[in-house]
Every structure is written in C-alpha cells, then in structure tokens.
Design a protein around this motif. Structure first.
Motif, PDB file in Angstrom:
ATOM      1  N   PHE A  10       0.835  -1.540  -0.130  1.00  0.00           N
ATOM      2  CA  PHE A  10      -0.044   0.317   0.022  1.00  0.00           C
ATOM      3  C   PHE A  10       0.817   1.415  -0.138  1.00  0.00           C
ATOM      4  O   PHE A  10       0.497   2.239  -1.029  1.00  0.00           O
ATOM      5  CB  PHE A  10      -0.946   0.190   1.189  1.00  0.00           C
ATOM      6  CG  PHE A  10      -1.837   0.845   1.216  1.00  0.00           C
ATOM      7  CD1 PHE A  10      -2.774   1.575   0.756  1.00  0.00           C
ATOM      8  CD2 PHE A  10      -1.168   2.023   2.557  1.00  0.00           C
ATOM      9  CE1 PHE A  10      -3.178   2.796   0.965  1.00  0.00           C
ATOM     10  CE2 PHE A  10      -1.963   3.459   2.454  1.00  0.00           C
ATOM     11  CZ  PHE A  10      -3.084   3.428   1.937  1.00  0.00           C
ATOM     12  N   ASN A  11       2.025   1.659   0.569  1.00  0.00           N
ATOM     13  CA  ASN A  11       2.969   2.614   0.953  1.00  0.00           C
ATOM     14  C   ASN A  11       3.555   2.985  -0.449  1.00  0.00           C
ATOM     15  O   ASN A  11       3.591   3.914  -0.736  1.00  0.00           O
ATOM     16  CB  ASN A  11       3.502   2.391   1.967  1.00  0.00           C
ATOM     17  CG  ASN A  11       3.161   2.544   3.502  1.00  0.00           C
ATOM     18  OD1 ASN A  11       1.627   2.998   3.707  1.00  0.00           O
ATOM     19  ND2 ASN A  11       3.586   1.245   4.495  1.00  0.00           N
ATOM     20  N   SER A  12       3.976   2.338  -1.092  1.00  0.00           N
ATOM     21  CA  SER A  12       4.573   2.385  -2.328  1.00  0.00           C
ATOM     22  C   SER A  12       3.721   2.446  -3.713  1.00  0.00           C
ATOM     23  O   SER A  12       3.704   1.045  -4.687  1.00  0.00           O
ATOM     24  CB  SER A  12       5.897   1.724  -2.542  1.00  0.00           C
ATOM     25  OG  SER A  12       6.278   2.033  -3.632  1.00  0.00           O
ATOM     26  N   PRO A  13       2.600   3.152  -3.786  1.00  0.00           N
ATOM     27  CA  PRO A  13       1.860   2.699  -4.845  1.00  0.00           C
ATOM     28  C   PRO A  13       3.035   2.606  -6.288  1.00  0.00           C
ATOM     29  O   PRO A  13       4.233   3.605  -6.836  1.00  0.00           O
ATOM     30  CB  PRO A  13       0.541   3.742  -5.700  1.00  0.00           C
ATOM     31  CG  PRO A  13       2.380   5.303  -4.814  1.00  0.00           C
ATOM     32  CD  PRO A  13       3.021   4.503  -3.487  1.00  0.00           C
ATOM     33  N   PRO A  14       2.310   1.813  -7.671  1.00  0.00           N
ATOM     34  CA  PRO A  14       2.859   1.716  -8.602  1.00  0.00           C
ATOM     35  C   PRO A  14       3.108   2.721  -9.285  1.00  0.00           C
ATOM     36  O   PRO A  14       1.718   3.260  -9.545  1.00  0.00           O
ATOM     37  CB  PRO A  14       2.257   0.378  -9.462  1.00  0.00           C
ATOM     38  CG  PRO A  14       0.870  -0.083  -8.581  1.00  0.00           C
ATOM     39  CD  PRO A  14       0.878   0.773  -7.380  1.00  0.00           C
ATOM     40  N   SER A  15       3.754   3.271 -10.196  1.00  0.00           N
ATOM     41  CA  SER A  15       3.628   3.832 -10.970  1.00  0.00           C
ATOM     42  C   SER A  15       2.586   4.024 -12.527  1.00  0.00           C
ATOM     43  O   SER A  15       3.180   2.538 -12.620  1.00  0.00           O
ATOM     44  CB  SER A  15       5.207   4.418 -12.002  1.00  0.00           C
ATOM     45  OG  SER A  15       5.544   3.896 -13.456  1.00  0.00           O
TER      46      SER A  15
END
Length: 117
Positions: A10-15
């Motif tokens: 959740f903390n690192s959204p994909p570009s």
C-alpha cells in the motif's frame, strides 16, 4: 475519511508505467498493480469507508524514502482506480485533487477523501 496503512504494498504505489502491462490492444493490470489495489481496498475497508454518490475531494501525501526521480502524476491512476467502488462509485466523481510528494524516513501514503457539498 483518512486511509493509512503499514502494508508495504500500500505504501509504495506503482507508477502508471508499471501499473499497466501488455502491448497494443492487449492491456492488463500488472501483478504489482493488483496487489496495490487489494492492499488499498483492505485499508479503506478497515477505516470503515463506504462509497458515496457525491463529488469528492481527494488529497494524497506520498512520503518516499529514496531520492529517485519520479513523476508525481504517475502514482494517481492506481490510487484512483483502487478506490472505485470503495470510496466512490466511479473515479469521475473526483472533482478536486491535491497531491504532495515528500521525503520521509520510510515509504508511506496518506489519502484523505472529503465529500463536496
């Protein structure tokens, strides 16, 4: 309504560049995109968020821990798509959008959703 969670997915959204895969007319959401949508959905449901029919204002603060150059607009589509059917019925209901990218000690994502009267 505020959504935050400790989940790394959740903390690192994909570009958006890593959200969609395929070529030509054959496009699909990547495995990382599916995992992000699932983690965001679980966090939203844990926050007792229910879909609204009203227009909404969405505020996103992304705390990133590295110095890699990343375009701020590339994280929006996965977030907007993940909240379909959870915070609103369709992302066309998002009438206002605020996005902020900051350096942080760890990756985190804060999403605030407010109904517009």
């Amino acid at each position: 309504m505020l959504i935050t969670a400790p989940s790394p997915a959740f903390n690192s959204p994909p570009s958006v560049n890593h959200y969609w895969l395929g070529s030509g007319w054959n496009r699909y959401v990547s495995k990382r995109g599916v995992e992000f949508k699932r983690a965001l959905a679980l966090s939203a449901k844990a926050s007792n968020i229910t879909p609204t029919e009203k227009q909404v204002c969405l505020s996103v603060v992304w705390h990133k821990k590295d110095n890699r150059r990343r375009d701020i607009d590339n994280i929006l589509k996965p977030i907007l798509d993940a909240l379909n059917g959870i915070a609103y019925f369709d992302d066309s209901q998002v009438s206002e959008l605020f996005v902020k990218k900051e350096q942080g000690a760890q990756e985190s994502l804060e999403i605030t959703i407010k109904e517009i009267q």
